[in-house]
Design a protein around this motif. Sequence first.
Motif, PDB file in Angstrom:
ATOM      1  N   TRP A  30      10.596   2.372  -2.775  1.00  0.00           N
ATOM      2  CA  TRP A  30       9.407   3.397  -3.232  1.00  0.00           C
ATOM      3  C   TRP A  30       8.220   2.744  -3.351  1.00  0.00           C
ATOM      4  CZ3 TRP A  30       7.653   3.629  -8.444  1.00  0.00           C
ATOM      5  CH2 TRP A  30       8.224   2.674  -9.398  1.00  0.00           C
ATOM      6  N   ARG A  31       7.099   3.804  -3.295  1.00  0.00           N
ATOM      7  CA  ARG A  31       5.635   3.467  -3.510  1.00  0.00           C
ATOM      8  C   ARG A  31       5.279   3.826  -4.807  1.00  0.00           C
ATOM      9  NH1 ARG A  31       2.264   3.398   1.090  1.00  0.00           N
ATOM     10  NH2 ARG A  31       0.644   4.017  -0.268  1.00  0.00           N
ATOM     11  N   PRO A  32       4.944   2.724  -5.475  1.00  0.00           N
ATOM     12  CA  PRO A  32       4.486   3.061  -6.958  1.00  0.00           C
ATOM     13  C   PRO A  32       2.984   3.661  -7.050  1.00  0.00           C
ATOM     14  CG  PRO A  32       4.352   0.840  -6.685  1.00  0.00           C
ATOM     15  CD  PRO A  32       5.037   1.341  -5.252  1.00  0.00           C
ATOM     16  N   ASP A  33       2.201   3.649  -6.119  1.00  0.00           N
ATOM     17  CA  ASP A  33       1.163   4.198  -5.864  1.00  0.00           C
ATOM     18  C   ASP A  33       1.077   5.822  -5.608  1.00  0.00           C
ATOM     19  OD1 ASP A  33       1.761   3.267  -3.541  1.00  0.00           O
ATOM     20  OD2 ASP A  33      -0.301   3.626  -2.858  1.00  0.00           O
ATOM     21  N   LEU A  34       2.353   6.130  -5.133  1.00  0.00           N
ATOM     22  CA  LEU A  34       2.502   7.472  -4.511  1.00  0.00           C
ATOM     23  C   LEU A  34       3.379   8.550  -5.658  1.00  0.00           C
ATOM     24  CD1 LEU A  34       2.665   6.915  -0.784  1.00  0.00           C
ATOM     25  CD2 LEU A  34       0.807   7.726  -2.041  1.00  0.00           C
ATOM     26  N   ILE A  35       4.295   7.811  -6.238  1.00  0.00           N
ATOM     27  CA  ILE A  35       5.016   8.456  -7.234  1.00  0.00           C
ATOM     28  C   ILE A  35       5.272   7.776  -8.232  1.00  0.00           C
ATOM     29  CG2 ILE A  35       6.450   9.871  -5.459  1.00  0.00           C
ATOM     30  CD1 ILE A  35       8.978   7.945  -5.427  1.00  0.00           C
ATOM     31  N   GLU A  36       5.641   8.173  -9.351  1.00  0.00           N
ATOM     32  CA  GLU A  36       5.618   7.657 -10.761  1.00  0.00           C
ATOM     33  C   GLU A  36       6.896   6.648 -10.770  1.00  0.00           C
ATOM     34  OE1 GLU A  36       5.130  10.313 -13.976  1.00  0.00           O
ATOM     35  OE2 GLU A  36       3.037  10.720 -13.276  1.00  0.00           O
ATOM     36  N   ALA A  37       7.926   7.088 -10.212  1.00  0.00           N
ATOM     37  CA  ALA A  37       9.188   6.356 -10.448  1.00  0.00           C
ATOM     38  C   ALA A  37      10.217   6.580  -9.352  1.00  0.00           C
ATOM     39  CB  ALA A  37       9.992   7.006 -11.641  1.00  0.00           C
ATOM     40  N   PRO A  38      11.096   5.646  -9.151  1.00  0.00           N
ATOM     41  CA  PRO A  38      12.049   6.090  -8.217  1.00  0.00           C
ATOM     42  C   PRO A  38      13.129   7.255  -8.324  1.00  0.00           C
ATOM     43  CG  PRO A  38      12.751   4.328  -9.589  1.00  0.00           C
ATOM     44  CD  PRO A  38      11.515   4.344  -9.832  1.00  0.00           C
ATOM     45  N   SER A  87      -0.055   5.745   4.785  1.00  0.00           N
ATOM     46  CA  SER A  87       1.119   6.203   4.614  1.00  0.00           C
ATOM     47  C   SER A  87       1.268   7.250   3.555  1.00  0.00           C
ATOM     48  CB  SER A  87       2.116   5.171   4.654  1.00  0.00           C
ATOM     49  OG  SER A  87       3.517   5.715   4.549  1.00  0.00           O
ATOM     50  N   GLU A  88       2.125   8.283   3.803  1.00  0.00           N
ATOM     51  CA  GLU A  88       2.325   9.156   2.536  1.00  0.00           C
ATOM     52  C   GLU A  88       3.591   9.090   2.375  1.00  0.00           C
ATOM     53  OE1 GLU A  88       0.898  13.041   3.549  1.00  0.00           O
ATOM     54  OE2 GLU A  88      -1.090  12.508   3.301  1.00  0.00           O
ATOM     55  N   ILE A  89       4.535   8.004   2.745  1.00  0.00           N
ATOM     56  CA  ILE A  89       5.877   8.190   2.608  1.00  0.00           C
ATOM     57  C   ILE A  89       6.176   7.187   1.205  1.00  0.00           C
ATOM     58  CG2 ILE A  89       8.066   7.182   3.463  1.00  0.00           C
ATOM     59  CD1 ILE A  89       6.598   6.624   6.289  1.00  0.00           C
ATOM     60  N   ALA A  90       6.880   8.157   0.358  1.00  0.00           N
ATOM     61  CA  ALA A  90       6.726   7.505  -0.881  1.00  0.00           C
ATOM     62  C   ALA A  90       8.073   6.935  -1.288  1.00  0.00           C
ATOM     63  CB  ALA A  90       6.526   8.593  -1.907  1.00  0.00           C
ATOM     64  N   CYS A  91       9.354   7.562  -0.420  1.00  0.00           N
ATOM     65  CA  CYS A  91      10.624   7.205  -0.835  1.00  0.00           C
ATOM     66  C   CYS A  91      11.565   6.727   0.345  1.00  0.00           C
ATOM     67  CB  CYS A  91      11.130   8.221  -1.718  1.00  0.00           C
ATOM     68  SG  CYS A  91      12.919   8.125  -2.059  1.00  0.00           S
ATOM     69  N   ALA A  92      12.189   5.803   0.468  1.00  0.00           N
ATOM     70  CA  ALA A  92      13.371   5.664   1.299  1.00  0.00           C
ATOM     71  C   ALA A  92      14.703   5.548   0.538  1.00  0.00           C
ATOM     72  CB  ALA A  92      13.315   4.497   2.424  1.00  0.00           C
ATOM     73  N   SER A 139      13.774  17.147  -2.902  1.00  0.00           N
ATOM     74  CA  SER A 139      12.209  17.659  -3.390  1.00  0.00           C
ATOM     75  C   SER A 139      11.182  17.026  -2.558  1.00  0.00           C
ATOM     76  CB  SER A 139      12.016  17.680  -4.588  1.00  0.00           C
ATOM     77  OG  SER A 139      13.319  18.619  -5.327  1.00  0.00           O
ATOM     78  N   LEU A 140      11.241  15.516  -2.678  1.00  0.00           N
ATOM     79  CA  LEU A 140      10.170  14.739  -2.091  1.00  0.00           C
ATOM     80  C   LEU A 140      10.303  14.794  -0.590  1.00  0.00           C
ATOM     81  CD1 LEU A 140      10.580  11.399  -4.033  1.00  0.00           C
ATOM     82  CD2 LEU A 140       8.468  12.933  -4.035  1.00  0.00           C
ATOM     83  N   ALA A 141      11.504  15.196   0.053  1.00  0.00           N
ATOM     84  CA  ALA A 141      11.636  15.098   1.368  1.00  0.00           C
ATOM     85  C   ALA A 141      11.025  16.766   2.023  1.00  0.00           C
ATOM     86  CB  ALA A 141      13.033  15.189   2.024  1.00  0.00           C
TER      87      ALA A 141
END
Length: 378
Positions: free
Chosen positions: A123-131, A219-224, A140-142
């Motif tokens: 996960w990207r901490p600059d795009l979402i607050e937590a995993p 990139s806007e990918i926040a989570c894998a 929801s993120l997808a």
Amino acid sequence: MNSQTLRGMTWSHPRGYDPMIACSKLWRAQTGVEVVWDKRSLQDFESYPVEQLAQSYDLIVIDHPHVGQITREGCLIPLDIPERASDAAALEKASVGASYASYRWQGRQWALPIDAAAQVQAWRPDLIEAPAKQWGDVLSLARRGRVQCPLRPPHSLMAFYTLSANLCRPCGVNGPDLIDPAAGQEVYELLRELAGLIDPDCFSMDPIAIFEAMAAPESEIACAPLIYGYASYALENFRPKRIRFADITAVGSNGPLGSALGGTGIAVSARSRNAPEALDFAYWIAGADAQSGPYAAAGGQPAHAAAWGSAAVDRPVANFYSATRATLEAAWVRPRHNGYMPFQNAASARLNEALQAGEDGRRFVAELNMMFQKSFET
């Protein structure tokens, strides 16, 4: 000191190659034995016949699903010899999850774990607050275009394995069926829903490709949510954007249970003319001192508990090890019988075909189970 030269084969990524070079330099200084390393692509690593590599190399880095095949081929020597009983026992005790046990087959140890991995969450901490904690959070993120997941074979099948085990209905390893039909259909539908929400390019992307896209400045990918962890991407300045890691996202209420175990082990060729020297190197590089020292410092992802529990190893990679250890400790070991590897390749491709075509889950699972049954006929 000796003045011999050993040849080794590993996989082509800084995590797989750089620590072998760094540790081999130290080993040569200590013993006079040189280890020269070649490397192969990640796809070759997952599919190239170990038997062919054993003809040319003394040391081979492998993954555990090969052990049934290589035992049948007789191309590696067992490493649990009486002279090394105490060393082997120490490594088994220090195993992260089932890393050590995954290389044990038919009562013998065919490789020593040097790299521990399982599907975790990036996960990207600059795009979402937590995993993401629950699967609904991932969806929801997808829907907002913030999720990608590696689906290039065999990674789609690894996600299938992880989801089934996380639902406490793990895939079988001894046959006849791979999975209960109802459970298999449920897992298939979970994957189909996710695949329908993410970029179709994911079907051609492995974890490295996802990480490279995820770490790009724009990139806007926040989570894998299901991806094999690569600690190097958590290093500061390794890529333009730093990626953090966490336990897998739970489908139900069972926590980070059942991730498909990955990682690598170091094995010794049965064709080697320098087997004693190769064995010495294998035990040294798998041991606590090398794993928590030069191996980790050179960008390796250790398999030894001493490294996973070291703050000095954990801190530079944004707590990668402590943040994902629960997932590793509860990881699931894939089938390893002779005949499994061709099944993994074919099943992954068939799963992707079904997902992309939106095929009926019941029909697909029935076909998957039939393919698994046939894999035991080898």
